[in-house]
Design an enzyme around this catalytic site. Structure first.
Site, PDB file in Angstrom:
ATOM      1  N   GLY A 242       5.818  46.144  36.305  1.00  0.00           N
ATOM      2  CA  GLY A 242       5.935  46.947  37.530  1.00  0.00           C
ATOM      3  C   GLY A 242       4.581  47.456  37.984  1.00  0.00           C
ATOM      4  N   GLU A 363       5.180  54.834  38.935  1.00  0.00           N
ATOM      5  CA  GLU A 363       5.077  53.853  37.833  1.00  0.00           C
ATOM      6  C   GLU A 363       3.937  54.192  36.864  1.00  0.00           C
ATOM      7  OE1 GLU A 363       6.175  49.844  38.465  1.00  0.00           O
ATOM      8  OE2 GLU A 363       7.089  50.310  40.399  1.00  0.00           O
ATOM      9  N   THR A 365       1.238  57.827  36.442  1.00  0.00           N
ATOM     10  CA  THR A 365       0.103  58.421  37.168  1.00  0.00           C
ATOM     11  C   THR A 365      -1.216  57.842  36.635  1.00  0.00           C
ATOM     12  OG1 THR A 365      -0.085  60.158  35.513  1.00  0.00           O
ATOM     13  CG2 THR A 365       1.330  60.634  37.413  1.00  0.00           C
TER      14      THR A 365
HETATM   15  N1  CAA Z   1       5.629  47.741  25.826  1.00  0.00           N
HETATM   16  C1  CAA Z   1       6.495  47.715  24.762  1.00  0.00           C
HETATM   17  N2  CAA Z   1       6.614  48.769  23.874  1.00  0.00           N
HETATM   18  C2  CAA Z   1       5.838  49.840  24.110  1.00  0.00           C
HETATM   19  C3  CAA Z   1       4.937  49.913  25.182  1.00  0.00           C
HETATM   20  C4  CAA Z   1       4.858  48.809  26.072  1.00  0.00           C
HETATM   21  N3  CAA Z   1       4.027  48.829  27.131  1.00  0.00           N
HETATM   22  N4  CAA Z   1       4.306  51.112  25.141  1.00  0.00           N
HETATM   23  C5  CAA Z   1       4.788  51.761  24.068  1.00  0.00           C
HETATM   24  N5  CAA Z   1       5.722  50.980  23.452  1.00  0.00           N
HETATM   25  C6  CAA Z   1       6.504  51.330  22.258  1.00  0.00           C
HETATM   26  C7  CAA Z   1       5.625  51.958  21.180  1.00  0.00           C
HETATM   27  O1  CAA Z   1       5.081  50.965  20.346  1.00  0.00           O
HETATM   28  C8  CAA Z   1       6.626  52.831  20.445  1.00  0.00           C
HETATM   29  O2  CAA Z   1       7.376  52.024  19.578  1.00  0.00           O
HETATM   30  P1  CAA Z   1       7.783  52.562  18.094  1.00  0.00           P
HETATM   31  O3  CAA Z   1       8.578  53.809  18.360  1.00  0.00           O
HETATM   32  O4  CAA Z   1       8.598  51.464  17.532  1.00  0.00           O
HETATM   33  O5  CAA Z   1       6.507  52.833  17.400  1.00  0.00           O
HETATM   34  C9  CAA Z   1       7.563  53.304  21.539  1.00  0.00           C
HETATM   35  O6  CAA Z   1       7.448  52.345  22.617  1.00  0.00           O
HETATM   36  C10 CAA Z   1       7.234  54.689  22.066  1.00  0.00           C
HETATM   37  O7  CAA Z   1       5.880  54.667  22.464  1.00  0.00           O
HETATM   38  P2  CAA Z   1       4.993  55.982  22.526  1.00  0.00           P
HETATM   39  O8  CAA Z   1       5.115  56.739  21.247  1.00  0.00           O
HETATM   40  O9  CAA Z   1       3.630  55.598  22.984  1.00  0.00           O
HETATM   41  O10 CAA Z   1       5.795  56.807  23.649  1.00  0.00           O
HETATM   42  P3  CAA Z   1       5.480  58.190  24.328  1.00  0.00           P
HETATM   43  O11 CAA Z   1       6.759  58.946  24.394  1.00  0.00           O
HETATM   44  O12 CAA Z   1       4.298  58.850  23.690  1.00  0.00           O
HETATM   45  O13 CAA Z   1       5.156  57.819  25.842  1.00  0.00           O
HETATM   46  C11 CAA Z   1       3.904  57.034  27.696  1.00  0.00           C
HETATM   47  C12 CAA Z   1       4.239  56.914  26.210  1.00  0.00           C
HETATM   48  C13 CAA Z   1       2.788  56.046  27.904  1.00  0.00           C
HETATM   49  C14 CAA Z   1       3.411  58.426  28.101  1.00  0.00           C
HETATM   50  C15 CAA Z   1       5.162  56.665  28.501  1.00  0.00           C
HETATM   51  O14 CAA Z   1       6.144  57.648  28.407  1.00  0.00           O
HETATM   52  C16 CAA Z   1       4.873  56.381  29.947  1.00  0.00           C
HETATM   53  O15 CAA Z   1       4.442  55.288  30.297  1.00  0.00           O
HETATM   54  N6  CAA Z   1       5.107  57.381  30.832  1.00  0.00           N
HETATM   55  C17 CAA Z   1       5.034  57.151  32.258  1.00  0.00           C
HETATM   56  C18 CAA Z   1       6.396  56.890  32.790  1.00  0.00           C
HETATM   57  C19 CAA Z   1       6.369  56.113  34.048  1.00  0.00           C
HETATM   58  O16 CAA Z   1       5.534  55.250  34.256  1.00  0.00           O
HETATM   59  N7  CAA Z   1       7.327  56.406  34.902  1.00  0.00           N
HETATM   60  C20 CAA Z   1       7.479  55.662  36.098  1.00  0.00           C
HETATM   61  C21 CAA Z   1       8.886  55.715  36.553  1.00  0.00           C
HETATM   62  S1  CAA Z   1       9.421  54.314  37.431  1.00  0.00           S
HETATM   63  C22 CAA Z   1       8.871  54.494  39.003  1.00  0.00           C
HETATM   64  O17 CAA Z   1       8.014  55.257  39.321  1.00  0.00           O
HETATM   65  C23 CAA Z   1       9.504  53.525  39.905  1.00  0.00           C
HETATM   66  C24 CAA Z   1       9.336  53.698  41.339  1.00  0.00           C
HETATM   67  O18 CAA Z   1       9.946  54.532  41.949  1.00  0.00           O
HETATM   68  C25 CAA Z   1       8.536  52.728  42.080  1.00  0.00           C
END
Ligand code: CAA
Length: 379
Positions: A242, A363, A365
């Site tokens: 995305g 998607e 910040t």
């Molecule tokens: N691909 C696959 N797995 C992933 C990954 C990825 N890119 N990133 C992390 N993981 C896995 C990790 O390995 C971890 O796995 P294990 O538990 O097995 O070790 C698990 O996922 C959790 O990862 P984190 O501990 O890193 O997770 P976190 O809670 O600390 O959060 C974060 C990480 C990067 C802050 C994440 O929450 C994030 O990306 N937040 C932003 C949310 C976002 O982008 N929202 C957008 C909403 S959609 C939108 O906006 C649509 C629209 O309207 C257009």
């Protein structure tokens, strides 16, 4: 950058560019002012295969690659950033998880009408208390007999008002935190599912940004997407793709800002000459162009890595971070070159500036993108 593209990708770009100029651009400002969802344009985009670019023909897709998708979203967003994100949220955030994690039955049921654009999709992850911290989802899903019962509220959902199909993330076990989250496919008419408040926004006003409310919402047991408890990984994997869609949208805004600035600078005369003759203007144009091409390269690299089946989480974050900040930079400089005219709605550049801002937010910040990039360095 043409030398990096295949003949097929160039043909795709030219076809989409023509469609965008002839069919999307003429109504972009009007749709924006009135907050009108461009339903006719989406229908035509479906007929051209643009609603399912990267998916195989057997599921109704155009069977092309992610680089082609990136180019198409850029061309569309150059004409109208709203249309760009409608198609991007539909494709990379909704078709993609169904294609990647769905069962054969789910793919056969949902992908053909989605790839044709007959059914629009939305991705429901964000909640009032779960934005950047997406893992703190409070929406719940409980299995009762042969049905899942969903309760909770999602908000800021792009395409939420129009979507026939929503991919919804909910917890089957709140105590397990991110490992309790699962993904579900929810049809528009599911009992207990309704659309709530629609947001009034700074930009991309031709898109709906809706609240989705689930009150004892019943969906069939087989509508779970992927395994129970694997929903957070599905969400984050999906967001990698995305983010390339949003980077492409941002590139479209940046490119439009540059092209309009060049045109205006050549036409506008002050001090008895075109303002393009002044170094102050030339330096702004040079910086805009350099930043745009750097961002394009990052997005191309990440899209190519996705096509090659490589992990591209860091590269997607870099592409989105750079492209979104470049979109805001280019739109602001373009407005500066347009002077007072740019501040009016006689020109498109004020729309570009408003539309650019959201690419730094949704998607993930820019701060979350930096966090994702830094985490790969510090591992
Ligand atoms: N691909 C696959 N797995 C992933 C990954 C990825 N890119 N990133 C992390 N993981 C896995 C990790 O390995 C971890 O796995 P294990 O538990 O097995 O070790 C698990 O996922 C959790 O990862 P984190 O501990 O890193 O997770 P976190 O809670 O600390 O959060 C974060 C990480 C990067 C802050 C994440 O929450 C994030 O990306 N937040 C932003 C949310 C976002 O982008 N929202 C957008 C909403 S959609 C939108 O906006 C649509 C629209 O309207 C257009």
């Amino acid at each position: 950058m043409e030398y990096l593209l295949t003949e097929e990708q160039i043909m795709m770009r030219d076809m989409v560019s023509k469609f965008a100029k002839e069919e999307i651009a003429p109504s972009a400002s009007e749709n924006e002012k009135n907050g009108t969802f461009p339903a006719e344009i989406i229908k035509k985009a479906g007929e051209l295969g643009l609603m399912g670019i990267g998916y195989p023909a057997e599921y109704g897709g155009a069977g092309m690659d992610y680089v082609s998708y990136m180019i198409a979203i850029e061309e569309i967003s150059k004409a109208c950033a709203s249309t760009g994100v409608i198609i991007s949220a539909h494709s990379s955030l909704t078709i993609d998880p169904i294609f990647t994690f769905g069962t054969e039955e789910q793919k056969k049921k949902y992908l053909p009408p989605m790839c044709s654009g007959e059914w629009i999709g939305c991705h429901a992850l964000t909640e009032p208390g779960a934005g950047s911290d997406a893992g703190s989802t409070k929406t719940t899903a409980k299995l009762e007999g042969d049905k899942w019962i969903l309760n909770g509220t999602k908000h800021f959902i792009t395409n939420g008002a129009e979507a026939e199909v929503s991919v919804v993330f909910a917890s089957t076990d709140l105590s397990a935190k991110t490992k309790g989250i699962s993904a579900f496919i929810v049809d528009k008419g599911a009992p207990g599912f309704k659309i709530g408040k629609l947001e009034h926004k700074l930009g991309i006003k031709a898109t709906s940004t809706a609240e989705l409310i689930f009150e004892d919402c019943e969906i069939p047991k087989e509508n779970i997407l992927g395994e129970t408890g694997k929903g957070f990984k599905i969400a984050l994997t999906t967001l990698d793709g995305g983010r390339l869609g949003i980077a492409s949208q941002a590139l479209g805004i940046a490119k439009a800002s540059i092209e309009d600035a060049v045109k205006f600078a050549k036409e506008r005369e002050q001090f008895n000459q075109a303002i393009a003759n002044f170094q102050a203007i030339q330096w702004m144009l040079a910086d805009m162009c350099t930043e745009y091409e750097a961002a394009w390269m990052l997005n191309f690299r990440a899209s190519k890595m996705k096509d090659l089946g490589l992990r591209y989480t860091k590269e997607a974050a870099m592409a989105k971070l750079k492209a979104s900040e470049v979109a805001s930079f280019c739109a602001a400089k373009s407005l500066q070159i347009h002077g007072g005219y740019g501040y009016t709605d006689e020109f498109n550049v004020e729309r570009y500036l408003r539309d650019a801002k959201i690419t730094e937010i949704y998607e993930g910040t820019s701060e979350i993108m930096r966090l994702v990039i830094a985490s790969t360095l510090l591992k």
